[in-house]
Motif scaffolding. Sequence first.
Motif, PDB file in Angstrom:
ATOM      1  N   LEU A 171       0.894  -1.297  -0.059  1.00 17.17           N
ATOM      2  CA  LEU A 171       0.111  -0.108  -0.018  1.00 17.17           C
ATOM      3  C   LEU A 171       0.867   1.211  -0.087  1.00 17.17           C
ATOM      4  CD1 LEU A 171      -2.260  -1.113   2.740  1.00 17.17           C
ATOM      5  CD2 LEU A 171      -3.045  -1.011   0.180  1.00 17.17           C
ATOM      6  N   PRO A 172       0.500   2.175  -0.868  1.00 20.78           N
ATOM      7  CA  PRO A 172       1.291   3.439  -0.789  1.00 20.78           C
ATOM      8  C   PRO A 172       1.049   4.361   0.180  1.00 20.78           C
ATOM      9  CG  PRO A 172      -0.636   3.516  -2.439  1.00 20.78           C
ATOM     10  CD  PRO A 172      -0.582   2.338  -1.875  1.00 20.78           C
ATOM     11  N   LEU A 173       2.099   4.937   0.709  1.00 27.25           N
ATOM     12  CA  LEU A 173       2.029   6.098   1.823  1.00 27.25           C
ATOM     13  C   LEU A 173       1.665   7.274   1.073  1.00 27.25           C
ATOM     14  CD1 LEU A 173       4.820   5.258   4.205  1.00 27.25           C
ATOM     15  CD2 LEU A 173       2.309   5.139   4.640  1.00 27.25           C
ATOM     16  N   ALA A 174       1.247   8.496   1.642  1.00 28.69           N
ATOM     17  CA  ALA A 174       0.856   9.611   0.872  1.00 28.69           C
ATOM     18  C   ALA A 174       1.730  10.609   0.648  1.00 28.69           C
ATOM     19  CB  ALA A 174      -0.260  10.316   1.934  1.00 28.69           C
ATOM     20  N   ASP A 175       2.200  10.603  -0.707  1.00 29.63           N
ATOM     21  CA  ASP A 175       2.899  11.899  -0.898  1.00 29.63           C
ATOM     22  C   ASP A 175       4.836  11.788  -0.737  1.00 29.63           C
ATOM     23  OD1 ASP A 175       0.730  13.162  -1.923  1.00 29.63           O
ATOM     24  OD2 ASP A 175       0.537  14.376   0.140  1.00 29.63           O
ATOM     25  N   ASP A 176       5.116  10.715   0.059  1.00 35.31           N
ATOM     26  CA  ASP A 176       6.485  10.545   0.135  1.00 35.31           C
ATOM     27  C   ASP A 176       7.176   9.425  -0.480  1.00 35.31           C
ATOM     28  OD1 ASP A 176       5.584   8.310   1.497  1.00 35.31           O
ATOM     29  OD2 ASP A 176       6.451   8.376   3.257  1.00 35.31           O
ATOM     30  N   GLY A 177       6.548   8.809  -1.490  1.00 35.36           N
ATOM     31  CA  GLY A 177       7.185   7.735  -2.102  1.00 35.36           C
ATOM     32  C   GLY A 177       7.369   6.053  -1.353  1.00 35.36           C
ATOM     33  N   GLY A 178       6.992   6.367  -0.029  1.00 42.60           N
ATOM     34  CA  GLY A 178       7.073   5.084   0.531  1.00 42.60           C
ATOM     35  C   GLY A 178       6.059   4.262   0.427  1.00 42.60           C
ATOM     36  N   TRP A 179       6.174   2.817   0.873  1.00 43.28           N
ATOM     37  CA  TRP A 179       5.163   1.942   0.792  1.00 43.28           C
ATOM     38  C   TRP A 179       5.211   1.192   2.054  1.00 43.28           C
ATOM     39  CZ3 TRP A 179       2.314   0.633  -3.561  1.00 43.28           C
ATOM     40  CH2 TRP A 179       2.401   1.177  -4.779  1.00 43.28           C
ATOM     41  N   VAL A 180       3.983   0.436   2.494  1.00 45.94           N
ATOM     42  CA  VAL A 180       4.114  -0.444   3.486  1.00 45.94           C
ATOM     43  C   VAL A 180       3.436  -1.823   2.895  1.00 45.94           C
ATOM     44  CG1 VAL A 180       3.466   1.446   5.517  1.00 45.94           C
ATOM     45  CG2 VAL A 180       1.770   0.317   4.232  1.00 45.94           C
ATOM     46  N   VAL A 181       3.885  -3.030   3.436  1.00 44.09           N
ATOM     47  CA  VAL A 181       3.473  -3.962   3.073  1.00 44.09           C
ATOM     48  C   VAL A 181       2.758  -4.749   4.243  1.00 44.09           C
ATOM     49  CG1 VAL A 181       4.145  -6.253   1.900  1.00 44.09           C
ATOM     50  CG2 VAL A 181       5.221  -4.240   1.261  1.00 44.09           C
ATOM     51  N   ASP A 182       1.555  -5.015   4.221  1.00 49.27           N
ATOM     52  CA  ASP A 182       0.685  -5.877   5.319  1.00 49.27           C
ATOM     53  C   ASP A 182       0.920  -7.085   5.013  1.00 49.27           C
ATOM     54  OD1 ASP A 182      -0.550  -6.205   7.634  1.00 49.27           O
ATOM     55  OD2 ASP A 182      -2.643  -5.662   6.617  1.00 49.27           O
ATOM     56  N   THR A 183       1.418  -8.029   5.990  1.00 51.27           N
ATOM     57  CA  THR A 183       1.567  -9.311   5.582  1.00 51.27           C
ATOM     58  C   THR A 183       0.718 -10.212   6.860  1.00 51.27           C
ATOM     59  OG1 THR A 183       3.375  -9.771   7.486  1.00 51.27           O
ATOM     60  CG2 THR A 183       4.006  -8.940   5.189  1.00 51.27           C
TER      61      THR A 183
END
Length: 336
Positions: free
Chosen positions: A251-263
Amino acid sequence: MRRYGKHTDEDDIRARPNRKGNRPRTNIRPKHEDAAEGMVLTVDRGRLTCLVEDRTIFAMKARELGRKAAVVGDRVALVGDLSGKKDTLARIVRIEDRSSVLRRTADDDDPFERVVVANADQLAIVTALADPEPRPRLIDRCLVAAYDGGLTPLLVMTKSDLAPPDELLELYGDLEIPYVVTSREELAAGEAARRVQEHLDGKITAFVGHSGVGKTTLVNALVPTDRRRTTGHVNAVTGRGRHTTTSALALPLADDGGWVVDTPGVRSFGLAHVDPSRVIHAFPDLEPGTADCPRACSHDEPDCALDEWVAEGHADPARLYSLRRLLATRDRKEGD
């Protein structure tokens, strides 16, 4: 009457029909130089959801890839229908080299390793301080998998309103792991997500933790526009929660180019795939001291050179203890 030997002519030869057609086989594969670049967001029963530019498309793995499987976080090359329209399907024809790999096995006796996520920068290990109680052995195993796979660990402690974090912080303080402590009130107010996000900006972060620790609740707070995952009820007696995440999802984080992956929530984290010799790479202050170790040293035996290295003041004894504790997790059950 058929004739054989030197008297055979072409009328006597009956070609066996080719049921698959008469096109000759070739080992030459197309290079697909014009393939589009994409990132795998989730995998569901062989169908992959990928992000190509600003479009979400569905894809299948091309037969030419053989047994090689794409996982969440993989960078892939795709051909075919890339419109993202309903009922369209692209093909993944290439999986690019991975910068990191988070792997686990079902248990320590299972030789089959499973890649959970590829190309993640860090692993956020989420644990509750109470309800359910912390499981240090599971945390240790996640740390070993992170170090082995090339991910930087981040420790996220939830429910600090139910128990203090001091004991857990003392246990992992010598590993110099960055950490965040949150409470249920901070999570509800959005403060927990804000402080956790400070460690996520511009990075791909995989979240892992056993059921009931608040992992998916935290991910939902970090990515409020995506509510596909719903949190489950935690049993007040056993502390066990219903698994609410059934497959990894980026899932993309807002505006910062980061991502989180929920496992998916884990009950165990097998390390059958881990080579213990790679864990030392996470201890740069100790690694030079292994130069004089015996061949195939386990770093926990009488002739290990690390004891002398530490005694000479090159590293803190607590760091050597932490290394040996982590190495021992591969040969020790979580309940030991």
